[in-house]
Enzyme design. Structure first.
Site, PDB file in Angstrom:
ATOM      1  N   ARG A  60      -9.243   1.763 -11.791  1.00 41.86           N
ATOM      2  CA  ARG A  60      -8.855   3.110 -11.359  1.00 41.86           C
ATOM      3  C   ARG A  60      -8.516   4.039 -12.506  1.00 41.86           C
ATOM      4  O   ARG A  60      -8.892   5.212 -12.497  1.00 41.86           O
ATOM      5  CB  ARG A  60      -7.676   3.013 -10.384  1.00 41.86           C
ATOM      6  CG  ARG A  60      -8.145   2.444  -9.072  1.00 41.86           C
ATOM      7  CD  ARG A  60      -7.069   2.350  -8.045  1.00 41.86           C
ATOM      8  NE  ARG A  60      -7.674   1.906  -6.794  1.00 41.86           N
ATOM      9  CZ  ARG A  60      -6.995   1.575  -5.722  1.00 41.86           C
ATOM     10  NH1 ARG A  60      -5.688   1.632  -5.719  1.00 41.86           N
ATOM     11  NH2 ARG A  60      -7.624   1.187  -4.636  1.00 41.86           N
TER      12      ARG A  60
ATOM     13  N   GLU B 271       6.548  -1.041  -2.515  1.00 39.26           N
ATOM     14  CA  GLU B 271       6.162  -0.049  -3.527  1.00 39.26           C
ATOM     15  C   GLU B 271       7.388   0.561  -4.201  1.00 39.26           C
ATOM     16  O   GLU B 271       7.302   1.063  -5.326  1.00 39.26           O
ATOM     17  CB  GLU B 271       5.284   1.045  -2.881  1.00 39.26           C
ATOM     18  CG  GLU B 271       4.654   1.967  -3.898  1.00 39.26           C
ATOM     19  CD  GLU B 271       3.631   2.924  -3.308  1.00 39.26           C
ATOM     20  OE1 GLU B 271       3.059   2.620  -2.236  1.00 39.26           O
ATOM     21  OE2 GLU B 271       3.402   3.979  -3.918  1.00 39.26           O
TER      22      GLU B 271
HETATM   23  C1  FAD Z   1      -3.968   6.275   2.355  1.00 39.72           C
HETATM   24  C2  FAD Z   1      -3.550   5.003   1.660  1.00 39.72           C
HETATM   25  C3  FAD Z   1      -4.421   3.915   1.624  1.00 39.72           C
HETATM   26  C4  FAD Z   1      -4.052   2.725   0.981  1.00 39.72           C
HETATM   27  N1  FAD Z   1      -4.918   1.650   0.972  1.00 39.72           N
HETATM   28  C5  FAD Z   1      -4.528   0.485   0.385  1.00 39.72           C
HETATM   29  C6  FAD Z   1      -5.357  -0.675   0.407  1.00 39.72           C
HETATM   30  O1  FAD Z   1      -6.475  -0.662   0.942  1.00 39.72           O
HETATM   31  N2  FAD Z   1      -4.877  -1.807  -0.197  1.00 39.72           N
HETATM   32  C7  FAD Z   1      -3.657  -1.868  -0.804  1.00 39.72           C
HETATM   33  O2  FAD Z   1      -3.257  -2.910  -1.335  1.00 39.72           O
HETATM   34  N3  FAD Z   1      -2.850  -0.778  -0.824  1.00 39.72           N
HETATM   35  C8  FAD Z   1      -3.238   0.372  -0.258  1.00 39.72           C
HETATM   36  N4  FAD Z   1      -2.409   1.460  -0.295  1.00 39.72           N
HETATM   37  C9  FAD Z   1      -1.053   1.304  -0.866  1.00 39.72           C
HETATM   38  C10 FAD Z   1      -0.176   0.510   0.109  1.00 39.72           C
HETATM   39  O3  FAD Z   1      -0.512   0.888   1.424  1.00 39.72           O
HETATM   40  C11 FAD Z   1       1.323   0.741  -0.124  1.00 39.72           C
HETATM   41  O4  FAD Z   1       1.666   0.544  -1.467  1.00 39.72           O
HETATM   42  C12 FAD Z   1       2.168  -0.194   0.727  1.00 39.72           C
HETATM   43  O5  FAD Z   1       1.739  -0.179   2.072  1.00 39.72           O
HETATM   44  C13 FAD Z   1       3.644   0.201   0.634  1.00 39.72           C
HETATM   45  O6  FAD Z   1       4.366  -0.517   1.605  1.00 39.72           O
HETATM   46  P1  FAD Z   1       5.944  -0.315   1.681  1.00 39.72           P
HETATM   47  O7  FAD Z   1       6.409  -1.120   2.835  1.00 39.72           O
HETATM   48  O8  FAD Z   1       6.548  -0.569   0.359  1.00 39.72           O
HETATM   49  O9  FAD Z   1       6.138   1.243   1.969  1.00 39.72           O
HETATM   50  P2  FAD Z   1       5.614   2.164   3.177  1.00 39.72           P
HETATM   51  O10 FAD Z   1       4.584   1.500   3.991  1.00 39.72           O
HETATM   52  O11 FAD Z   1       5.263   3.477   2.559  1.00 39.72           O
HETATM   53  O12 FAD Z   1       6.902   2.317   4.101  1.00 39.72           O
HETATM   54  C14 FAD Z   1       8.066   2.986   3.666  1.00 39.72           C
HETATM   55  C15 FAD Z   1       8.876   3.394   4.885  1.00 39.72           C
HETATM   56  O13 FAD Z   1      10.138   3.883   4.454  1.00 39.72           O
HETATM   57  C16 FAD Z   1      10.515   4.966   5.284  1.00 39.72           C
HETATM   58  N5  FAD Z   1      11.509   5.781   4.577  1.00 39.72           N
HETATM   59  C17 FAD Z   1      11.311   6.505   3.443  1.00 39.72           C
HETATM   60  N6  FAD Z   1      12.458   7.114   3.089  1.00 39.72           N
HETATM   61  C18 FAD Z   1      13.398   6.774   4.006  1.00 39.72           C
HETATM   62  C19 FAD Z   1      14.774   7.104   4.195  1.00 39.72           C
HETATM   63  N7  FAD Z   1      15.432   7.929   3.351  1.00 39.72           N
HETATM   64  N8  FAD Z   1      15.445   6.586   5.262  1.00 39.72           N
HETATM   65  C20 FAD Z   1      14.802   5.766   6.137  1.00 39.72           C
HETATM   66  N9  FAD Z   1      13.496   5.437   6.017  1.00 39.72           N
HETATM   67  C21 FAD Z   1      12.803   5.923   4.962  1.00 39.72           C
HETATM   68  C22 FAD Z   1       9.198   5.694   5.561  1.00 39.72           C
HETATM   69  O14 FAD Z   1       9.280   6.485   6.734  1.00 39.72           O
HETATM   70  C23 FAD Z   1       8.230   4.520   5.693  1.00 39.72           C
HETATM   71  O15 FAD Z   1       8.088   4.107   7.035  1.00 39.72           O
HETATM   72  C24 FAD Z   1      -2.781   2.642   0.341  1.00 39.72           C
HETATM   73  C25 FAD Z   1      -1.909   3.736   0.374  1.00 39.72           C
HETATM   74  C26 FAD Z   1      -2.287   4.914   1.027  1.00 39.72           C
HETATM   75  C27 FAD Z   1      -1.329   6.069   1.034  1.00 39.72           C
END
Ligand code: FAD
Length: 554
Positions: free
Chosen positions: A298, A386
């Site tokens: 990337r 993340e």
């Molecule tokens: C469009 C897109 C496509 C992607 N495709 C891929 C892929 O094909 N393969 C891959 O490996 N990765 C992919 N990624 C990256 C990957 O999806 C993310 O890094 C990963 O899903 C993050 O998961 P997470 O649980 O850490 O956070 P998230 O799934 O972002 O969840 C975080 C949650 O925290 C909540 N939140 C935030 N702040 C607060 C607060 N103050 N109080 C309460 N709740 C809060 C949000 O509402 C959200 O529901 C993609 C990302 C995007 C945006």
């Protein structure tokens, strides 16, 4: 109204408005990391409260993710997690925090198989889980459910598993605004119930931040509205450290033109996996040597595109062309069926014309500093997904992000539950509902301005002068953001914008200060004024928030 109905009517988001909430483990954020953390903590014997500012399991990146999940399953081609680790370290350009990268790769097979057992439905070929080759991996290593629906399937599977787990209480609409501390120990959080404007104190023996990334800080992004970096701001304010905040990953082929409505800007990724596709400059020449395959990492592809644009060889809207004109209508339909119709509704016929693409902010390699047990520097505070920094160094491999969310979520849940088992339940006093602050700015307009400044001056290509201009802009926002106060009532949209601006301002400052300090180019951080990588800079940068503001140390 009878008593039962009155009680039901007084409930908000499944919670009574005046309740002081408490739990063994509090999980903030319900993406893959938060949901897996909640399940793992419950399995380890904890009562868990899973909160999200949006709907449970539908607010962040996980539910939008499209396709790849990297894991050394070796079902179709021999593989081992050590090969996955070697590729992850190589892609990280010397800056992966190795214990975290190792955990990610080593534990991935167990998590992926557990999701399989829970019914996620990984695509199979002759009974074996199918794996595709993604850029930077030395062999086919990425599992998927469907070429564009892997994230929704992962999210749905975890949500279904949560429904079967009575020890996890779930509530959406709770926006965590501050962590609660006693003598430097995290004892829970304060949240705003968005639908009523009330402040809700939450006491917890252990707390996990799983709030995802920050890419909403940029004008061109693939983020949802909840990805403005709340978790980093919460962690900093509580005394935790952030690490390597300068490394924001730009996805090279984000959609640029023609206008595309109702489709994801990073949708060309699965197209390239299946059909190859050719990246072309204005002269319709391929400028990356990919031999008709999808191989460039990337960071490499991002800078190759920017170089073409800078040399005047870009496409009309400031990107490059991505062409599938070598594919027949039948091939396109066989690969993407109904999506071809949705493209047609947008006036796009891939057999006749290329589309324009350009880098778009997509993922954050930096984040909260944790050890391999997902512990932050603040006792009883963990992080996962993340929100965590440094596992992927200066550049992340395709597919490592969902894996990271699952693996780190599971580890954080287990470790938080173990700590909770030997801890007493603290109390958290209700914070005063501060008088509504006077708001002199239009926070929604300021968000747009900040995003534009970050894109221009702290985007994929940086200079000292540009970063300093970004810092000047960010500094002007400090005062209005300090007057956040509390909502004036239910669904106070202006307060929400000001809250988001305040998190985004702080994380924008972290990115910019760290980028200014790193006088070299490496992975996702490229300085036009320091174009080479420097051995001296093969080290992390840590950020803290003190009385006198942010400090960056390496
Ligand atoms: C469009 C897109 C496509 C992607 N495709 C891929 C892929 O094909 N393969 C891959 O490996 N990765 C992919 N990624 C990256 C990957 O999806 C993310 O890094 C990963 O899903 C993050 O998961 P997470 O649980 O850490 O956070 P998230 O799934 O972002 O969840 C975080 C949650 O925290 C909540 N939140 C935030 N702040 C607060 C607060 N103050 N109080 C309460 N709740 C809060 C949000 O509402 C959200 O529901 C993609 C990302 C995007 C945006």
């Amino acid at each position: 109204m009878n008593r039962a109905r009155r009680a039901a009517a007084s409930k908000i988001g499944g919670l009574k408005p005046t309740l002081q909430l408490s739990s063994d483990v509090l999980v903030i954020g319900s993406g893959a990391a938060g949901m897996y953390a909640a399940l793992a903590a419950a399995r380890a014997g904890s009562r868990v409260l899973l909160v999200d500012r949006s709907l449970i399991g539908r607010g962040g990146a996980t539910v939008m993710a499209q396709m790849t999940v990297a894991v050394a399953l070796g079902e179709e081609v021999p593989d081992h997690w050590e090969h996955h680790l070697a590729d992850t370290l190589k892609a990280g350009r010397g800056l992966c925090e190795e214990p975290l990268a190792r955990l990610l790769c080593e534990q991935a097979p167990a998590c992926i198989r557990e999701l399989d057992a829970w019914g996620v439905g990984w695509a199979r070929n002759n009974g074996h889980v199918s794996q595709v080759q993604a850029p930077g991996h030395d062999r086919p290593r990425c599992v998927y459910v469907d070429f564009v629906n892997t994230g929704p399937a992962v999210s749905k599977t975890l949500r279904a598993q949560l429904q079967r787990t009575s020890e996890v209480q779930r509530t959406g609409d709770l926006l965590v605004t501050e962590l609660a501390l006693r003598d430097g120990v995290c004892v829970g959080a304060h949240a705003v119930h968005v639908a009523s404007g009330r402040i809700v104190p939450i006491a917890a023996k252990a707390t996990i931040i799983a709030t995802g990334g920050l890419t909403r800080v940029y004008a061109r992004n693939s983020a949802s509205l909840n990805m403005g970096g709340d978790g980093y701001a919460l962690a900093l304010a509580a005394g935790a450290e952030l690490i390597d905040m300068e490394f924001v990953q730009f996805f090279p082929i984000g959609h640029l033109a023609p206008r595309l409505v109702g489709m994801d800007p990073i949708m060309w990724d699965p197209f390239r996996y299946k059909l190859g596709g050719r990246l072309l400059n204005a002269a319709r020449r391929e400028f990356l040597r990919e031999d008709g395959r999808y191989t460039a990492a990337r960071d490499v592809a991002t800078y190759a595109i920017l170089a073409e644009v800078a040399a005047g060889r870009g496409s009309p809207h400031g990107g490059v062309w991505l062409s599938f004109e070598h594919c027949s209508e039948a091939e396109l339909r066989a690969a993407f069926g109904p999506i071809i119709d949705r493209l047609a509704a947008n006036g796009i016929d891939l057999t006749r014309a290329p589309i324009e693409v350009a880098p778009i902010a997509h993922y954050h390699m930096g984040g909260i500093r944790v050890d391999a047990d997902m512990r932050t520097a603040v006792p009883h505070l963990f992080a996962a997904g993340e929100a965590v920094g440094a596992a992927n160094g200066a550049n992340r491999l395709s597919g490592n992000a969902i894996t990271e969310a699952l693996v780190f979520g599971r580890r954080a849940g287990e470790r938080a539950a173990a700590l909770a088992a030997s801890s007493a339940l603290p109390t958290v006093k209700a914070a005063a509902q501060a008088a509504a602050a006077k708001r002199d700015i239009n926070p929604a307009a300021e968000i747009v301005r900040l995003q534009a400044v970050m894109n221009e001056h702290a985007g994929p290509l940086r200079t000292r002068a540009g970063l300093e201009r970004a810092l000047e802009h960010i500094a002007q926002l400090a005062e209005p953001c300090a007057a956040l106060g509390t909502p004036r009532g239910a669904f106070d949209a202006e307060w929400l914008d000001l809250h988001d601006l305040s998190s985004m301002r702080l994380v924008a400052e972290c990115i910019t200060r760290a980028a200014l300090a790193r006088a070299e180019s490496r992975g996702a951080h490229q300085r036009a004024d320091f174009p080479e990588a420097s051995e001296r800079w093969q080290r992390h940068q840590r950020i803290r928030l003190g009385e006198r503001g942010l400090s960056v140390e390496s």
